[in-house]
Design an enzyme around this catalytic site. Structure first.
Site, PDB file in Angstrom:
ATOM      1  N   ASN A 191       0.861  -1.195   0.000  1.00 46.84           N
ATOM      2  CA  ASN A 191       0.000   0.000   0.000  1.00 46.84           C
ATOM      3  C   ASN A 191       0.890   1.235   0.000  1.00 46.84           C
ATOM      4  OD1 ASN A 191       0.589   0.790   2.844  1.00 46.84           O
ATOM      5  ND2 ASN A 191      -0.377  -1.183   3.251  1.00 46.84           N
TER       6      ASN A 191
ATOM      7  N   ASP B 160      -4.471  -6.285   5.015  1.00 46.34           N
ATOM      8  CA  ASP B 160      -5.607  -7.064   5.513  1.00 46.34           C
ATOM      9  C   ASP B 160      -5.739  -8.382   4.761  1.00 46.34           C
ATOM     10  OD1 ASP B 160      -6.451  -5.222   7.448  1.00 46.34           O
ATOM     11  OD2 ASP B 160      -7.354  -3.969   5.890  1.00 46.34           O
TER      12      ASP B 160
ATOM     13  N   LYS C  47       9.299 -16.984 -10.320  1.00 41.23           N
ATOM     14  CA  LYS C  47       8.609 -15.843 -10.937  1.00 41.23           C
ATOM     15  C   LYS C  47       7.492 -16.383 -11.832  1.00 41.23           C
ATOM     16  CE  LYS C  47       9.473 -12.086 -14.143  1.00 41.23           C
ATOM     17  NZ  LYS C  47      10.041 -12.025 -15.453  1.00 41.23           N
TER      18      LYS C  47
ATOM     19  N   LYS D 280     -13.997   0.839  15.370  1.00 41.50           N
ATOM     20  CA  LYS D 280     -12.672   0.182  15.478  1.00 41.50           C
ATOM     21  C   LYS D 280     -12.123   0.313  16.895  1.00 41.50           C
ATOM     22  CE  LYS D 280     -11.258   0.613  10.680  1.00 41.50           C
ATOM     23  NZ  LYS D 280     -10.469   1.320   9.682  1.00 41.50           N
TER      24      LYS D 280
ATOM     25  N   LYS E 157     -11.338  -3.183  18.665  1.00 40.68           N
ATOM     26  CA  LYS E 157      -9.933  -3.517  18.877  1.00 40.68           C
ATOM     27  C   LYS E 157      -9.493  -3.325  20.332  1.00 40.68           C
ATOM     28  CE  LYS E 157      -8.828  -2.158  14.112  1.00 40.68           C
ATOM     29  NZ  LYS E 157      -7.873  -2.980  13.359  1.00 40.68           N
TER      30      LYS E 157
HETATM   31  N1  CTP Z   1      -4.092  -3.290  12.280  1.00 39.92           N
HETATM   32  C1  CTP Z   1      -3.529  -4.380  12.920  1.00 39.92           C
HETATM   33  N2  CTP Z   1      -3.466  -5.592  12.326  1.00 39.92           N
HETATM   34  C2  CTP Z   1      -4.018  -5.786  11.100  1.00 39.92           C
HETATM   35  C3  CTP Z   1      -4.620  -4.682  10.443  1.00 39.92           C
HETATM   36  C4  CTP Z   1      -4.659  -3.457  11.064  1.00 39.92           C
HETATM   37  O1  CTP Z   1      -3.058  -4.247  14.039  1.00 39.92           O
HETATM   38  N3  CTP Z   1      -3.942  -6.991  10.551  1.00 39.92           N
HETATM   39  C5  CTP Z   1      -4.109  -1.989  12.955  1.00 39.92           C
HETATM   40  C6  CTP Z   1      -3.496  -0.837  12.178  1.00 39.92           C
HETATM   41  O2  CTP Z   1      -2.131  -0.655  12.462  1.00 39.92           O
HETATM   42  C7  CTP Z   1      -4.292   0.361  12.662  1.00 39.92           C
HETATM   43  C8  CTP Z   1      -5.646  -0.221  12.989  1.00 39.92           C
HETATM   44  O3  CTP Z   1      -5.461  -1.635  13.116  1.00 39.92           O
HETATM   45  O4  CTP Z   1      -3.788   0.904  13.873  1.00 39.92           O
HETATM   46  C9  CTP Z   1      -6.705   0.070  11.948  1.00 39.92           C
HETATM   47  O5  CTP Z   1      -6.266  -0.238  10.651  1.00 39.92           O
HETATM   48  P1  CTP Z   1      -7.185   0.098   9.391  1.00 39.92           P
HETATM   49  O6  CTP Z   1      -6.505  -0.372   8.165  1.00 39.92           O
HETATM   50  O7  CTP Z   1      -7.702   1.488   9.459  1.00 39.92           O
HETATM   51  O8  CTP Z   1      -8.478  -0.765   9.654  1.00 39.92           O
HETATM   52  P2  CTP Z   1      -8.776  -2.259   9.563  1.00 39.92           P
HETATM   53  O9  CTP Z   1      -8.840  -2.822  10.927  1.00 39.92           O
HETATM   54  O10 CTP Z   1      -7.846  -2.942   8.617  1.00 39.92           O
HETATM   55  O11 CTP Z   1     -10.275  -2.225   9.007  1.00 39.92           O
HETATM   56  P3  CTP Z   1     -10.841  -1.857   7.540  1.00 39.92           P
HETATM   57  O12 CTP Z   1      -9.812  -2.330   6.566  1.00 39.92           O
HETATM   58  O13 CTP Z   1     -12.118  -2.601   7.485  1.00 39.92           O
HETATM   59  O14 CTP Z   1     -11.035  -0.371   7.497  1.00 39.92           O
END
Ligand code: CTP
Length: 416
Positions: free
Chosen positions: A210, A279, A289, A337, A341
């Site tokens: 990303n 994610d 490759k 969240k 979390k």
């Molecule tokens: N995070 C984490 N572990 C993951 C994904 C995310 O600890 N596997 C943490 C990120 O570092 C951030 C928070 O969770 O502090 C939120 O990440 P974000 O990408 O905004 O949200 P997601 O939980 O991935 O939800 P969504 O993709 O549905 O918005």
């Protein structure tokens, strides 16, 4: 705004070959917004001219305690009083010895004796001189009186020797001055920060990632060190330089980042998850490759489990701070969240807004605490956002009555 904005830094230059590096130091201090007043010993003027430092600092340079013109412009007592901090760089064995016993026989040592400001010494000398017990004793004496000693680096010395004695990098000296002038309100905290993107392999040469640069997490790490915390950063692939004083653990995949975060969790007193952790990842990355195919390529992706709720379950007195990268319904999504979390604080940003989110140097954030308090902030530098987040950590700690804090810290020791 930098910590050094509008602060008066008096730089004392003593006579060693590293005096030429004081020009770079003046430039960095001026760029950080400081008002720089330079004073030089007579020997220092043999190595670099007052005119150079006067031009770079845009202020007259003091070289003589007894010069009538200089005294009327910048008397040594006024210099000593005006200073928010004094830094002696380079500090020779001679100036260190004089400062340790209170000799005041030139402008630099006189100002050192007359000031109530915080003082830092950045020694630079031949390795044998630096290792001489007298120098070590003098430095220890200065340190015991509250002076900051910016340790010299190791390497080739101008005198032809190899070893410890090179003047510390001017950027390190600036970082130490910034720390000296900051409230140490995070002293005693061990702050673990995650930062940057992750890379999930598709095959031997390709990956899914990303646009995160790591700037936000690195800014938090830098500011936390400046405010007195011990700091570790678990970084995904990022080109950013490691902030001075911060321990860096490099990772590539989400699995590695999350596992490093878990293993360092017991060390931490606060975890700030600023990383953009993937994610999803390709379910079956190819070893070699993947060859091109006219029919295209279909990738099966699998979910990556979020570690935050698991860590939250064993957090004890630790603080958990997360980020929410959103593209709509900012506050509602962020609040969801925060609860899901088990966070103490969430930093929400709409990554579609100009001047916010990935790659840029600024951010536009809303901070929402587990107490429900929400604060929206205008666009500001990521350095400023870092301080806002750390202000909340400091405020949460300060709000705890002493007895609860003591009980919690002993519980935290037990968790460790
Ligand atoms: N995070 C984490 N572990 C993951 C994904 C995310 O600890 N596997 C943490 C990120 O570092 C951030 C928070 O969770 O502090 C939120 O990440 P974000 O990408 O905004 O949200 P997601 O939980 O991935 O939800 P969504 O993709 O549905 O918005």
């Amino acid at each position: 705004m930098s910590v050094l904005s509008g602060k008066t830094i008096v730089l004392g230059v003593s006579g060693g070959i590293a005096a030429y590096k004081s020009a770079e130091l003046v430039r960095l201090l001026v760029n950080s917004g400081a008002i720089v007043r330079v004073m030089m010993t007579r020997n220092a003027t043999e190595f670099i001219t007052p005119l150079t430092l006067q031009t770079l600092s845009s202020n007259p340079v003091a070289t003589d305690t007894f010069s009538l013109t200089q005294e009327s412009e910048i008397g040594h007592i006024r210099l000593a009083d005006a200073a928010d901090a004094i830094v002696i760089a380079p500090a020779t064995a001679d100036v260190i010895a004089k400062a340790a016993v209170g000799i005041a026989d030139d402008i630099v040592t006189t100002v050192l004796l007359a000031t109530r400001a915080k003082v830092a010494f950045a020694p630079a000398m031949n390795v044998h001189m630096y290792e001489h017990p007298t120098v070590a004793e003098n430095l220890a004496r200065l340190r015991s009186r509250g002076a900051v000693i910016v340790d010299p680096g190791e390497g080739a010395l101008a005198c032809g020797y190899e070893g410890k004695g090179r003047l510390a990098d001017p950027a390190i000296i600036v970082a130490e001055i910034e720390k000296m002038l900051s409230a140490q309100d995070l002293a005693g905290e061990n702050i673990l920060v995650t930062a940057g993107p992750t890379q999930e392999p598709i095959d031997a040469v390709r990956f899914v990632s990303n646009r995160s640069s790591g700037k936000m997490g690195f800014a938090i790490a830098r500011a936390a060190w400046r405010r007195g915390a011990a700091v570790r950063i678990v970084a995904g692939p990022s080109a950013l330089a490691t902030p001075y004083g911060v321990e860096r653990i490099d990772t590539v995949t989400a699995a590695a980042m999350l596992s490093q975060t878990s293993s360092n969790f017991s060390w931490s007193t606060a975890l700030v998850m600023a990383a953009a952790v993937a994610d999803f990842r390709p379910a079956n990355p190819a070893r070699g490759k993947i060859k091109k195919d006219a029919r295209g390529l279909r990738l099966e992706m699998e979910s990556i489990a979020d570690e935050m709720p698991r860590l939250a379950a064993k957090k004890g007195a630790r603080l958990l701070i997360g980020f929410a990268a959103e593209t709509g319904d900012l506050e509602a999504n962020a609040r969801a969240k925060l609860t899901a979390k088990g966070l103490d604080l969430i930093v929400a940003n709409d990554v579609t807004r100009e001047g916010a989110g990935f790659e840029v140097d600024t951010n536009i954030v809303t901070l929402i605490g587990s107490d429900g308090r929400s604060q929206s902030h205008p666009q500001m530098s990521k350095d400023a956002v870092a301080d806002l987040i750390l202000d909340r950590i400091a405020a949460i700690r300060a709000a705890k009555p002493k007895s609860t804090r003591a009980a919690k810290s002993s519980r935290l020791r037990a968790v460790r």
